[in-house]
Design a protein around this motif. Structure first.
Motif, PDB file in Angstrom:
ATOM      1  N   ALA A 345       0.812  -1.220   0.000  1.00  0.00           N
ATOM      2  CA  ALA A 345       0.000   0.000   0.000  1.00  0.00           C
ATOM      3  C   ALA A 345       0.842   1.266   0.000  1.00  0.00           C
ATOM      4  N   SER A 348       0.997   4.899  -4.733  1.00  0.00           N
ATOM      5  CA  SER A 348      -0.329   5.227  -5.261  1.00  0.00           C
ATOM      6  C   SER A 348      -0.576   4.542  -6.603  1.00  0.00           C
ATOM      7  N   LEU A 349      -1.836   4.503  -7.015  1.00  0.00           N
ATOM      8  CA  LEU A 349      -2.174   3.955  -8.333  1.00  0.00           C
ATOM      9  C   LEU A 349      -1.510   4.734  -9.472  1.00  0.00           C
ATOM     10  N   MET A 378      -6.693  -4.670 -11.517  1.00  0.00           N
ATOM     11  CA  MET A 378      -6.421  -3.806 -10.374  1.00  0.00           C
ATOM     12  C   MET A 378      -7.139  -2.464 -10.528  1.00  0.00           C
ATOM     13  N   LEU A 379      -7.125  -1.934 -11.758  1.00  0.00           N
ATOM     14  CA  LEU A 379      -7.856  -0.704 -12.004  1.00  0.00           C
ATOM     15  C   LEU A 379      -9.347  -0.894 -11.749  1.00  0.00           C
ATOM     16  N   LEU A 381     -10.807  -2.994  -9.815  1.00  0.00           N
ATOM     17  CA  LEU A 381     -11.038  -3.140  -8.382  1.00  0.00           C
ATOM     18  C   LEU A 381     -11.125  -1.785  -7.701  1.00  0.00           C
ATOM     19  N   ASN A 382     -10.464  -0.795  -8.278  1.00  0.00           N
ATOM     20  CA  ASN A 382     -10.474   0.558  -7.729  1.00  0.00           C
ATOM     21  C   ASN A 382     -11.458   1.475  -8.452  1.00  0.00           C
ATOM     22  N   GLY A 383     -12.381   0.882  -9.177  1.00  0.00           N
ATOM     23  CA  GLY A 383     -13.448   1.648  -9.802  1.00  0.00           C
ATOM     24  C   GLY A 383     -13.058   2.394 -11.054  1.00  0.00           C
ATOM     25  N   ILE A 384     -12.000   1.950 -11.722  1.00  0.00           N
ATOM     26  CA  ILE A 384     -11.514   2.625 -12.927  1.00  0.00           C
ATOM     27  C   ILE A 384     -11.713   1.701 -14.115  1.00  0.00           C
TER      28      ILE A 384
END
Length: 394
Positions: A345, A348-349, A378-379, A381-384
């Motif tokens: 973590a 950042s993305l 992964m994107l 999963l982060n709403g992208i």
């Protein structure tokens, strides 16, 4: 050609064509012109309690398989170093298990292995100079008993206990006297660990270098080289020129390694780099080019990787380990993007997206389609929303 989705710091997305992986060949004989170690990371059990402060639970199959990956490209492994999260999640029990298991694997396949020796098993206790020496010697003996070469890492306890250049000389002289074989010294700058500021007795590298040179001169038969990680190419070149013929310079400069390894026509650096854990095929192919006296091909292969390394090691530099593990996951060397201590973590993305872009540009995505699938997942999963279209080449 499939599009790869990228993310910038504003949250906007863009696409770029997914590049093919370079067709590098593994060496059929040992690399000759340079010694190169990749400082390898550890892979945790993804379902374990690898949270901040918890004991590390290691996925030994994946962790050791990654070391075999490095060896298969003709590189050596530098294990239990800061890349393996020493002082950042890798506890003493896990460190010793890693050293023992890696040494066994190296012996089984004839892999070159050096291992970090530190004083971190003591924790945050304040130590006297004799106690620091004893702590170093305890780990040194453990490493030598395991059958591995030793890298005498820069120690937070040394930085705290030593009050002068004389104290540094005393510590290293007494520890080196106990070494059963020549060791590599380790000079880590404060960008990698702020608690090491002023190591070797001064914040001025020129003054500190005099102490380093005195330490090596006093124990020349016990020092095979020094790993220097100040992220200052001029400092490394100057120190390198002053080393005795018996001591190698191992660059730990993840910003300038291309020119430092190439050398200046008189001296060159060998390598002990966290970056090479993410770039083993490139590092191997580049050194194979040097073996063939093809300096142009060396620069063509390795030159473009330096931008990627600079992004992985961007400030705060000590979080570079996150980028190494991220690329390991993208390239299929581990099942999950996770790290001991929850360190996955730490970036950042958008930072990770820039790693994806630069890895794609220089060919560091070993399995591009898998990398795309994992990154796009992964994107999502982060709403992208990632690109779904595929462009067909005419």
């Amino acid at each position: 050609m499939t599009d790869l989705t990228l993310l910038d710091r504003s949250g906007s997305t863009s696409t770029t064509p997914l590049a093919e992986a370079p067709a590098f060949a593994k060496p059929v004989a040992p690399l000759r012109s340079r010694i190169a170690y990749a400082a390898a990371h550890v892979v945790p059990v993804a379902t374990a309690e690898n949270v901040p402060g918890a004991p590390a639970e290691i996925d030994w199959d994946a962790t050791l398989a990654f070391r075999h990956h490095v060896w298969s490209w003709g590189l050596g492994v530098a294990d239990a170093m800061d890349t393996a999260q020493r002082n950042m999640g890798l506890d003493t029990a896990a460190t010793r298990a890693l050293i023992t298991r890696s040494a066994q694997e190296a012996a089984a396949v004839g892999g070159d292995l050096v291992v970090g020796v530190n004083t971190d098993h003591i924790g945050d206790e304040v130590l006297t100079l004799p106690q620091v020496i004893d702590a170093y010697v305890e780990q040194l003996q453990f490493v030598e008993d395991a059958g591995a070469g030793a890298v005498l890492m820069a120690s937070r306890h040394v930085a705290q206990a030593a009050q002068s250049a004389d104290d540094y000389r005393r510590i290293y002289r007494e520890v080196l006297a106990r070494a059963g074989a020549p060791v590599v010294l380790h000079w880590l700058g404060e960008a990698f660990d702020p608690r090491l500021a002023g190591y070797f007795g001064s914040t001025d590298w020129r003054t500190a270098a005099q102490t380093v040179q005195q330490i090596i001169a006093e124990s020349a038969d016990r020092v095979s080289g020094i790993k220097m990680s100040l992220l200052d190419a001029d400092a490394e070149v100057a120190v390198r020129a002053g080393l005795p013929a018996t001591a190698r310079m191992f660059t730990g400069d993840d910003f300038h390694y291309v020119s430092l390894i190439a050398g200046d026509g008189v001296h060159h650096s060998d390598a002990l780099l966290g970056a090479f854990a993410a770039l083993a095929p490139h590092a191997s192919a580049a050194i194979q080019a040097l073996d063939a006296a093809d300096d142009h091909e060396y620069a063509r292969i390795l030159g473009p990787t330096e931008q990627l390394s600079r992004q992985i090691f961007a400030a705060p530099t000590f979080y570079y380990k996150t980028g190494v593990a991220f690329l390991s996951w993208l390239n299929g060397h581990q099942r999950a993007f996770s790290m001991v201590g929850g360190l996955h973590a730490a970036r950042s993305l958008p930072h990770l997206s820039e790693i994806v872009r630069l890895a794609n540009d220089c060919g560091a995505l070993e399995r591009p389609e898998l990398a795309l699938e994992r990154w796009h997942g992964m994107l999502a999963l982060n709403g992208i929303e990632a690109a779904t279209r595929t462009a067909v080449l005419a």
